[in-house]
Each structure stands twice: as C-alpha cells, then as structure tokens.
Motif scaffolding. Sequence first.
Motif, PDB file in Angstrom:
ATOM      1  N   ASN A  67       0.836  -1.199   0.000  1.00 33.64           N
ATOM      2  CA  ASN A  67       0.000   0.000   0.000  1.00 33.64           C
ATOM      3  C   ASN A  67       0.871   1.249   0.000  1.00 33.64           C
ATOM      4  OD1 ASN A  67      -2.838  -1.046   0.424  1.00 33.64           O
ATOM      5  ND2 ASN A  67      -1.801  -2.013   2.137  1.00 33.64           N
ATOM      6  N   ILE A  68       0.434   2.240  -0.762  1.00 31.17           N
ATOM      7  CA  ILE A  68       1.138   3.519  -0.809  1.00 31.17           C
ATOM      8  C   ILE A  68       0.127   4.621  -0.501  1.00 31.17           C
ATOM      9  CG2 ILE A  68       2.438   5.139  -2.239  1.00 31.17           C
ATOM     10  CD1 ILE A  68       3.378   2.742  -3.901  1.00 31.17           C
ATOM     11  N   LEU A 114      -0.595   7.704 -11.126  1.00 32.31           N
ATOM     12  CA  LEU A 114      -0.597   6.723 -10.044  1.00 32.31           C
ATOM     13  C   LEU A 114      -1.280   5.427 -10.479  1.00 32.31           C
ATOM     14  CD1 LEU A 114      -1.452   9.024  -6.998  1.00 32.31           C
ATOM     15  CD2 LEU A 114       0.803   8.167  -7.693  1.00 32.31           C
ATOM     16  N   GLN A 115      -2.281   5.548 -11.318  1.00 37.25           N
ATOM     17  CA  GLN A 115      -2.993   4.374 -11.824  1.00 37.25           C
ATOM     18  C   GLN A 115      -2.043   3.467 -12.605  1.00 37.25           C
ATOM     19  OE1 GLN A 115      -5.622   2.958 -11.175  1.00 37.25           O
ATOM     20  NE2 GLN A 115      -6.416   1.896 -12.912  1.00 37.25           N
ATOM     21  N   GLU A 116      -1.282   4.048 -13.512  1.00 33.99           N
ATOM     22  CA  GLU A 116      -0.316   3.271 -14.297  1.00 33.99           C
ATOM     23  C   GLU A 116       0.694   2.589 -13.377  1.00 33.99           C
ATOM     24  OE1 GLU A 116       1.400   6.120 -16.967  1.00 33.99           O
ATOM     25  OE2 GLU A 116      -0.384   6.209 -18.228  1.00 33.99           O
ATOM     26  N   TYR A 117       1.164   3.330 -12.405  1.00 33.45           N
ATOM     27  CA  TYR A 117       2.148   2.795 -11.456  1.00 33.45           C
ATOM     28  C   TYR A 117       1.557   1.634 -10.658  1.00 33.45           C
ATOM     29  CZ  TYR A 117       5.571   2.669  -7.681  1.00 33.45           C
ATOM     30  OH  TYR A 117       6.525   2.259  -6.778  1.00 33.45           O
ATOM     31  N   CYS A 128       0.029  -2.795  -6.624  1.00 34.86           N
ATOM     32  CA  CYS A 128      -0.139  -2.313  -5.255  1.00 34.86           C
ATOM     33  C   CYS A 128      -1.384  -1.430  -5.206  1.00 34.86           C
ATOM     34  CB  CYS A 128       1.100  -1.522  -4.804  1.00 34.86           C
ATOM     35  SG  CYS A 128       1.419  -0.036  -5.777  1.00 34.86           S
ATOM     36  N   SER A 129      -1.831  -1.150  -3.999  1.00 35.57           N
ATOM     37  CA  SER A 129      -2.952  -0.233  -3.811  1.00 35.57           C
ATOM     38  C   SER A 129      -2.397   1.131  -3.441  1.00 35.57           C
ATOM     39  CB  SER A 129      -3.867  -0.724  -2.687  1.00 35.57           C
ATOM     40  OG  SER A 129      -4.505  -1.913  -3.066  1.00 35.57           O
ATOM     41  N   ILE A 130      -2.976   2.154  -4.029  1.00 33.92           N
ATOM     42  CA  ILE A 130      -2.528   3.511  -3.741  1.00 33.92           C
ATOM     43  C   ILE A 130      -3.713   4.317  -3.215  1.00 33.92           C
ATOM     44  CG2 ILE A 130      -1.626   5.657  -4.709  1.00 33.92           C
ATOM     45  CD1 ILE A 130       0.027   4.022  -6.646  1.00 33.92           C
ATOM     46  N   TYR A 131      -3.445   5.040  -2.150  1.00 30.93           N
ATOM     47  CA  TYR A 131      -4.407   5.953  -1.548  1.00 30.93           C
ATOM     48  C   TYR A 131      -3.850   7.359  -1.745  1.00 30.93           C
ATOM     49  CZ  TYR A 131      -5.964   1.710   0.800  1.00 30.93           C
ATOM     50  OH  TYR A 131      -6.409   0.433   1.067  1.00 30.93           O
ATOM     51  N   VAL A 132      -4.504   8.166  -2.552  1.00 29.27           N
ATOM     52  CA  VAL A 132      -4.063   9.546  -2.734  1.00 29.27           C
ATOM     53  C   VAL A 132      -5.033  10.419  -1.946  1.00 29.27           C
ATOM     54  CG1 VAL A 132      -5.258   9.837  -4.957  1.00 29.27           C
ATOM     55  CG2 VAL A 132      -3.389  11.355  -4.358  1.00 29.27           C
ATOM     56  N   VAL A 133      -4.461  11.193  -1.032  1.00 28.62           N
ATOM     57  CA  VAL A 133      -5.261  11.955  -0.075  1.00 28.62           C
ATOM     58  C   VAL A 133      -5.133  13.446  -0.370  1.00 28.62           C
ATOM     59  CG1 VAL A 133      -5.717  12.372   2.368  1.00 28.62           C
ATOM     60  CG2 VAL A 133      -4.732  10.175   1.647  1.00 28.62           C
ATOM     61  N   PHE A 134      -6.290  14.085  -0.555  1.00 27.46           N
ATOM     62  CA  PHE A 134      -6.339  15.518  -0.800  1.00 27.46           C
ATOM     63  C   PHE A 134      -6.987  16.203   0.398  1.00 27.46           C
ATOM     64  CE2 PHE A 134      -6.447  13.732  -5.153  1.00 27.46           C
ATOM     65  CZ  PHE A 134      -5.307  14.343  -5.656  1.00 27.46           C
ATOM     66  N   ASP A 135      -6.358  17.293   0.856  1.00 25.79           N
ATOM     67  CA  ASP A 135      -6.907  18.078   1.963  1.00 25.79           C
ATOM     68  C   ASP A 135      -8.222  18.726   1.551  1.00 25.79           C
ATOM     69  OD1 ASP A 135      -3.623  19.223   2.506  1.00 25.79           O
ATOM     70  OD2 ASP A 135      -4.716  17.959   3.901  1.00 25.79           O
TER      71      ASP A 135
END
Length: 172
Positions: A6-7, A40-43, A49-56
């Motif tokens: 996870n990232i 990030l999707q391509e990566y 892996c699963s990626i969580y991109v967090v925006f304030d």
Amino acid sequence: MSRIVNILVDGYNVINQWDFLKKLKEESLEDARDKLVEMLQEYAVFKDCSIYVVFDAHLVSGSVEKHERVGKINVIYTKEGETADCFIERTVPNLIKMGTVAVVTSDYLEQRIALQMGGIRITPREFLLEIESIKKGIREKAKTSYSQQKTTLEDFISRDILEKLEKMRRNL
C-alpha cells in the motif's frame, strides 16, 4: 526490502513538488489532480499495489470525508478540519497489518511519523524518478516486444507450399 503493498500519497504535497503538476495546477487544480491520479494508476497496475491519494479538504466548510475508487487508486478527500497528514497518520497503522506501507510526502515530520509507525517514506522526487523509470522500461519493452513479434507467412507454412504460392503469384 519487501514488496510495497500500500502507498499513501499526500496529493497536494506531491502536486506542489512536481513542477509540471504545479504549473498545471495554476491553470486547473482539477486537471492537476486528475493527471496525478492517472500517473498513479499506471504505477499501481505495474507494481500491483494499492494507492491511496489523499487531498486536503480541511479548509472547506462543511466538507465530509469522501472516498472514490479510480481503478486501483483510492482517492480520498478529507473532512473539514482534517489534513491529509492526519488522515495518513490515522491510516498507516491499519494498512501496515496487511503488509509494507509507503508514504509519499516531502513533509519531514510526516516522513518521521511514517517511519516510527513501521512504514517507508518516499519523497515526491524519488517517487517521480521511479515512475519515469518504469514508464521508460515499459516503452522499451513494448518496442522490443513488437519488433520481436513480427511474423511472416514463412513462419507458418512449409517451404514447398511457399514455392507453389510464389509460382501462382508470378503466374508461372
């Protein structure tokens, strides 16, 4: 080092660290977010892996935490009063139970906290270099694979049939 499962990506932090996204943000914040998620999707697909991109969204009055799924990417907008850092700090301990967790941020304090919780820290610059390296490798592999996949009729039929076809072609 074990495979990263996870990232967690501090979205606006990364956008402000990558020059081309920072420039895009000046024209359209939404376009910059979309481009980051696309990369990030391509990566995520390549690295499995699963990626969580967090925006304030902590300064957006009345906002509630919102989760969207874009392919393998989990896009999170924090609730009012919660920063991306707070969300990441709250999430790392839960994800670490599933395997290795990396946090992508240039925030030194956040990097230290991630390390103390057992995670790995990746700076936005390191992450961009890895993404670019993977893209380059994919392009080279695709180019090589295509030229190696070139096939001709000769690969599938016997020599005597090939000679007969050639005679027919020349009307002999």
